[in-house]
Design an enzyme around this catalytic site. Structure first.
Site, mmCIF file in Angstrom:
data_model
loop_
_atom_site.group_PDB
_atom_site.id
_atom_site.type_symbol
_atom_site.label_atom_id
_atom_site.label_comp_id
_atom_site.label_asym_id
_atom_site.label_seq_id
_atom_site.Cartn_x
_atom_site.Cartn_y
_atom_site.Cartn_z
ATOM 1 C CG ASP A 68 -8.840 -2.069 12.316
ATOM 2 O OD1 ASP A 68 -7.798 -2.598 11.860
ATOM 3 O OD2 ASP A 68 -9.357 -1.055 11.810
ATOM 4 C CG HIS B 283 -6.291 -2.727 8.836
ATOM 5 N ND1 HIS B 283 -6.529 -1.643 9.657
ATOM 6 C CD2 HIS B 283 -4.992 -2.604 8.445
ATOM 7 C CE1 HIS B 283 -5.439 -0.915 9.755
ATOM 8 N NE2 HIS B 283 -4.486 -1.474 9.038
ATOM 9 C CD GLU C 96 -8.653 1.047 7.624
ATOM 10 O OE1 GLU C 96 -8.516 0.097 8.435
ATOM 11 O OE2 GLU C 96 -8.163 2.167 7.816
ATOM 12 C CG ASP D 263 -0.294 -0.499 2.487
ATOM 13 O OD1 ASP D 263 0.950 -0.456 2.559
ATOM 14 O OD2 ASP D 263 -1.011 -0.916 3.403
HETATM 15 C C1 GLP Z 1 -1.006 0.077 8.489
HETATM 16 C C2 GLP Z 1 -0.484 -0.660 7.270
HETATM 17 C C3 GLP Z 1 -0.563 -2.168 7.461
HETATM 18 C C4 GLP Z 1 0.077 -2.552 8.767
HETATM 19 C C5 GLP Z 1 -0.654 -1.875 9.899
HETATM 20 C C6 GLP Z 1 -0.086 -2.226 11.253
HETATM 21 O O1 GLP Z 1 -2.375 0.129 8.503
HETATM 22 N N1 GLP Z 1 -1.196 -0.309 6.082
HETATM 23 O O2 GLP Z 1 0.065 -2.813 6.370
HETATM 24 O O3 GLP Z 1 0.057 -3.937 8.910
HETATM 25 O O4 GLP Z 1 -0.558 -0.475 9.720
HETATM 26 O O5 GLP Z 1 1.026 -1.438 11.536
HETATM 27 P P1 GLP Z 1 2.081 -1.755 12.639
HETATM 28 O O6 GLP Z 1 2.887 -2.880 12.122
HETATM 29 O O7 GLP Z 1 2.876 -0.493 12.766
HETATM 30 O O8 GLP Z 1 1.341 -2.100 13.880
#
Ligand code: GLP
Length: 260
Positions: free
Chosen positions: A140, A142, A147, A71
């Site tokens: 959450d 995702h 989302e 992304d």
């Molecule tokens: C964002 C990214 C995800 C990632 C998530 C969790 O939403 N788009 O790809 O997995 O954050 O982030 P973190 O690893 O910092 O907890």
């Protein structure tokens, strides 16, 4: 689904990096590249560090690897310190031998964002699909920026970020949620599900609810990573802290079957 529980974040990261390295090495240098899907966020940072170490100290080469990131924010300059383009170069690409033209990251500044998403899907198909998609999950549940409520068959597209996600990501923007972009381009749940293998890193207490929903809840579009229950080759690599909301029975079951 396999759930592999490690004592802590460091051991989880080392296991994931070694798993990726062994897939790259066993793929060899044939005519087709090894195609690797990659996430951003804090979860993969330890894995990237370990992959860099394996490259520097143990001869792991990425010359035959093509990457596709999950992304990218819409409207953030590529050179912004928190763009996913900058993150990936800082954490991984600048330290390994991957040819620059084999790195693919969605362009959140493309004039036609929908065309950019279609181009990405086409390019993934043209290289023969993704061999291994590495991911993380939001609090959450995702995956990528899919989302809650995202279609479990979704493809690469534009998504509006939820308030929860913008609050969670505000830590990268001086804790100011208003500075977190409102939209992102993201691969879909279907895009991730098409990969031959999916490995997801889930670490820390704050992911405990998500892990429980993904592993022992039902397949549900409100926890989009739960779709992985339907994948033939999905691995959740997690640490003990993330397991706090699993039932004792589920925790023991996975500990038991994954103990060598
Ligand atoms: C964002 C990214 C995800 C990632 C998530 C969790 O939403 N788009 O790809 O997995 O954050 O982030 P973190 O690893 O910092 O907890």
């Amino acid at each position: 689904m396999r759930v592999i529980i490690h004592p802590d974040y460091q051991s989880t990261s080392e296991w994931v990096a070694n798993h990726i390295a062994s897939r790259i090495r066993s793929h060899g240098n044939g005519s087709r590249h090894f195609v690797l899907g990659l996430p951003t966020g804090s979860s993969p940072v330890g894995t990237y560090k370990e992959l860099v170490r394996l490259h520097r100290e143990e001869g792991l080469s990425f010359k035959n690897v093509v990457t596709f990131n999950m992304d990218e924010y819409v409207g953030l300059a590529r050179t912004h310190p928190e763009s996913y383009w900058t993150f990936m170069h800082r954490e991984l690409f600048d330290h390994i031998d991957i040819p620059k033209e084999q790195v693919n990251i969605l362009d959140g500044n493309a004039a036609d964002l929908e065309a950019e998403c279609d181009r990405y899907e086409t390019k993934i198909r043209e290289v023969g699909g993704i061999d291994l998609f590495l991911g993380g999950v939001g609090i959450d549940g995702h995956i990528a920026f899919n989302e809650p409520g995202s279609s479990l068959t979704s493809r690469t597209r534009i998504k509006t970020l939820t308030t929860d996600t913008r609050i969670a990501n505000a830590r990268f923007f001086d804790h100011d949620m208003e500075r977190v972009p409102q939209r992102a381009l993201t691969v879909g749940v279907g895009t991730v599900m098409d990969a031959r293998e999916v490995v997801v890193i889930v670490n820390g207490h704050k992911k405990a609810r998500a892990l429980a929903a993904i592993v022992q809840g039902s397949v549900n579009h409100l926890w989009t990573a739960s779709a992985l229950q339907l994948h033939k080759r999905a691995i959740i690599a997690c640490d003990e802290a993330a397991c706090e909301e699993l039932t004792v029975g589920v925790y023991r079951y996975f500990k038991d079957i994954e103990t060598p």
